[in-house]
Write a protein that holds these residues in place. Structure first.
Motif, mmCIF file in Angstrom:
data_model
loop_
_atom_site.group_PDB
_atom_site.id
_atom_site.type_symbol
_atom_site.label_atom_id
_atom_site.label_comp_id
_atom_site.label_asym_id
_atom_site.label_seq_id
_atom_site.Cartn_x
_atom_site.Cartn_y
_atom_site.Cartn_z
ATOM 1 N N MET A 45 24.045 74.052 45.596
ATOM 2 C CA MET A 45 23.578 72.843 45.737
ATOM 3 C C MET A 45 24.451 72.223 46.685
ATOM 4 N N PRO A 46 24.124 71.729 47.948
ATOM 5 C CA PRO A 46 24.842 71.166 48.976
ATOM 6 C C PRO A 46 25.594 70.029 48.487
ATOM 7 N N GLU A 47 26.687 69.715 49.149
ATOM 8 C CA GLU A 47 27.603 68.399 48.915
ATOM 9 C C GLU A 47 26.595 66.965 49.367
ATOM 10 N N PRO A 48 26.686 65.851 48.812
ATOM 11 C CA PRO A 48 26.052 64.817 49.084
ATOM 12 C C PRO A 48 26.580 64.624 50.343
ATOM 13 N N LEU A 49 25.449 63.999 51.253
ATOM 14 C CA LEU A 49 25.786 63.393 52.472
ATOM 15 C C LEU A 49 26.030 62.003 52.500
ATOM 16 N N LEU A 50 25.241 61.172 51.476
ATOM 17 C CA LEU A 50 25.526 59.753 51.458
ATOM 18 C C LEU A 50 25.759 59.543 49.794
ATOM 19 N N THR A 51 26.798 58.718 49.422
ATOM 20 C CA THR A 51 26.777 58.441 48.079
ATOM 21 C C THR A 51 26.732 56.772 48.062
ATOM 22 N N VAL A 52 25.647 56.221 47.195
ATOM 23 C CA VAL A 52 25.532 55.090 46.864
ATOM 24 C C VAL A 52 25.975 54.536 45.560
ATOM 25 N N SER A 53 26.705 53.858 45.600
ATOM 26 C CA SER A 53 27.666 53.599 44.092
ATOM 27 C C SER A 53 27.717 52.080 43.923
ATOM 28 N N GLY A 54 26.735 51.760 42.907
ATOM 29 C CA GLY A 54 26.811 50.411 42.381
ATOM 30 C C GLY A 54 26.618 49.390 43.227
ATOM 31 N N VAL A 55 25.557 49.740 44.305
ATOM 32 C CA VAL A 55 25.386 48.692 45.337
ATOM 33 C C VAL A 55 24.424 47.636 44.761
ATOM 34 N N HIS A 56 24.676 46.513 44.866
ATOM 35 C CA HIS A 56 23.670 45.296 44.687
ATOM 36 C C HIS A 56 23.634 44.335 45.660
ATOM 37 N N PHE A 113 23.089 56.635 43.301
ATOM 38 C CA PHE A 113 22.658 57.778 43.500
ATOM 39 C C PHE A 113 23.146 58.569 44.851
ATOM 40 N N VAL A 114 22.977 59.713 45.117
ATOM 41 C CA VAL A 114 23.183 60.405 45.832
ATOM 42 C C VAL A 114 22.359 61.157 46.915
ATOM 43 N N LEU A 115 22.400 61.024 48.025
ATOM 44 C CA LEU A 115 21.389 61.873 48.964
ATOM 45 C C LEU A 115 21.925 63.218 49.495
ATOM 46 N N THR A 116 21.175 64.294 49.508
ATOM 47 C CA THR A 116 21.878 65.641 49.464
ATOM 48 C C THR A 116 21.239 66.248 50.954
ATOM 49 N N PRO A 117 21.838 67.014 51.779
ATOM 50 C CA PRO A 117 21.217 67.410 52.933
ATOM 51 C C PRO A 117 20.210 68.725 52.424
ATOM 52 N N GLY A 118 18.907 68.608 52.893
ATOM 53 C CA GLY A 118 17.840 69.284 52.617
ATOM 54 C C GLY A 118 17.048 68.716 51.541
ATOM 55 N N ALA A 119 17.283 67.667 51.088
ATOM 56 C CA ALA A 119 16.313 67.230 49.730
ATOM 57 C C ALA A 119 15.624 65.816 50.159
ATOM 58 N N VAL A 120 14.541 65.758 49.730
ATOM 59 C CA VAL A 120 13.763 64.407 49.919
ATOM 60 C C VAL A 120 13.711 63.566 48.720
ATOM 61 N N THR A 121 14.427 62.448 48.748
ATOM 62 C CA THR A 121 14.424 61.549 47.805
ATOM 63 C C THR A 121 13.539 60.347 47.811
ATOM 64 N N VAL A 122 12.793 60.216 46.843
ATOM 65 C CA VAL A 122 11.663 58.961 47.042
ATOM 66 C C VAL A 122 12.175 57.929 46.015
ATOM 67 N N ASP A 148 26.392 43.171 48.370
ATOM 68 C CA ASP A 148 27.429 42.019 48.000
ATOM 69 C C ASP A 148 28.583 43.001 47.084
ATOM 70 N N GLY A 149 28.220 44.005 46.652
ATOM 71 C CA GLY A 149 29.017 44.708 45.955
ATOM 72 C C GLY A 149 28.591 46.172 45.836
ATOM 73 N N GLY A 150 29.712 47.165 45.364
ATOM 74 C CA GLY A 150 29.338 48.561 45.408
ATOM 75 C C GLY A 150 29.582 49.208 46.720
ATOM 76 N N GLU A 151 29.400 50.495 47.118
ATOM 77 C CA GLU A 151 29.784 51.297 48.291
ATOM 78 C C GLU A 151 28.646 52.227 48.755
ATOM 79 N N VAL A 152 28.515 52.089 49.778
ATOM 80 C CA VAL A 152 27.880 53.466 50.550
ATOM 81 C C VAL A 152 29.023 54.258 51.474
ATOM 82 N N THR A 153 28.951 55.460 50.936
ATOM 83 C CA THR A 153 29.896 56.350 51.509
ATOM 84 C C THR A 153 29.387 57.608 52.161
ATOM 85 N N ALA A 154 29.535 58.202 53.545
ATOM 86 C CA ALA A 154 29.056 59.299 53.986
ATOM 87 C C ALA A 154 29.971 60.283 53.954
ATOM 88 N N HIS A 155 29.564 61.596 53.810
ATOM 89 C CA HIS A 155 30.660 62.352 53.923
ATOM 90 C C HIS A 155 29.823 63.819 54.625
#
Ligand SMILES: Nc1ncnc2c1ncn2[C@@H]1O[C@H](COP(=O)(O)OP(=O)(O)OP(=O)(O)O)[C@@H](O)[C@H]1O
Length: 216
Positions: free
Chosen positions: A1-12, A26-35, A58-65
């Protein structure tokens, strides 16, 4: 399973003290379609805007790796994040092909080949030289999908990209998004369409920000 490209953490997010997006992770992973599903008004469009850096939570984080390069206004650059807005938003003065080519310029020397492939794959080949005003709403929407994919982005954010499509053309849009994932993009699609949900590798469901109360 590839590492996540984007991690969405507690965003509101709230507007004027009223929640429009409940905390989500949630996380978004290269090669995956998330609906991304959820009731109308649960914050799907808001979350796509936050994921691309066009709106701040307002809070939480979006991080790209690894970190995705930003454009001048701080959002992820269009080269790296392809966006299909619900409002489609083509450039009215450019033809369908030129709208795709304009975005493809960001994606380097393969752009012209990518545009030709996308026009064919999205059943737009015969409409390439028409202006957006001279094609149907569904055709404009497919052009917006093509534009989002034309630069070969590593992140694709699509807001209801099949809402104006018949079932055959829904399949073409889903195939194009799948092809982007197959070449390594992480794809996030907000949709109410069960056909889109069936196509998902993963589903993220948002809770209603404003539950509908039964009047009875
Ligand atoms: N700029 C804004 N100011 C105030 N409220 C907003 C703003 N933008 C969105 N909202 C509200 O935020 C909530 C979430 O909107 P959003 O468009 O993200 O939901 P959605 O899940 O995409 O909805 P739909 O499925 O109907 O497209 C809605 O109640 C909307 O009215």
């Amino acid at each position: 399973m590839p590492e996540p490209l984007l991690t969405v953490s507690g965003v509101h997010k709230s507007y004027a003290g009223s929640p429009v997006l409940r905390p989500v992770s949630f996380v978004l992973t290269p090669g995956a379609v998330t609906v991304l599903t959820g009731p109308s008004g649960s914050g799907k469009s808001t979350l796509l805007m936050i994921a691309g850096g066009w709106e701040a939570p307002d809070g939480g984080e979006v991080t790209a790796h690894p970190p995705l390069p930003g454009g001048p206004l701080g959002a992820i650059s269009w080269r790296h994040a392809g966006f299909v807005p619900q409002s489609v938003g083509l450039l009215d003065e450019l033809t369908i092909a030129e709208n795709l080519a304009f975005a493809a310029r960001l994606g380097g020397p393969d752009g012209r080949r990518r545009v030709t492939g996308l026009l064919g794959a999205l059943d737009l080949g015969d409409l390439a030289d028409r202006l957006p005003a001279e094609v149907s709403g569904g055709e404009r929407q497919r052009a917006a999908v093509g534009r989002a994919l034309a630069a070969g982005p590593s992140l694709v954010l699509a807001d209801e990209p099949t809402s104006h499509q018949d079932s055959a053309r829904t399949g073409l849009v889903l195939d194009a998004l799948r092809a982007a994932a197959d070449r390594g993009a992480a794809v996030l699609v907000a949709s109410h369409d069960p056909a889109v949900a069936r196509h998902a590798d993963r589903t993220v469901t948002l809770d209603s920000a404003h539950p509908v109360h039964d009047a009875g």
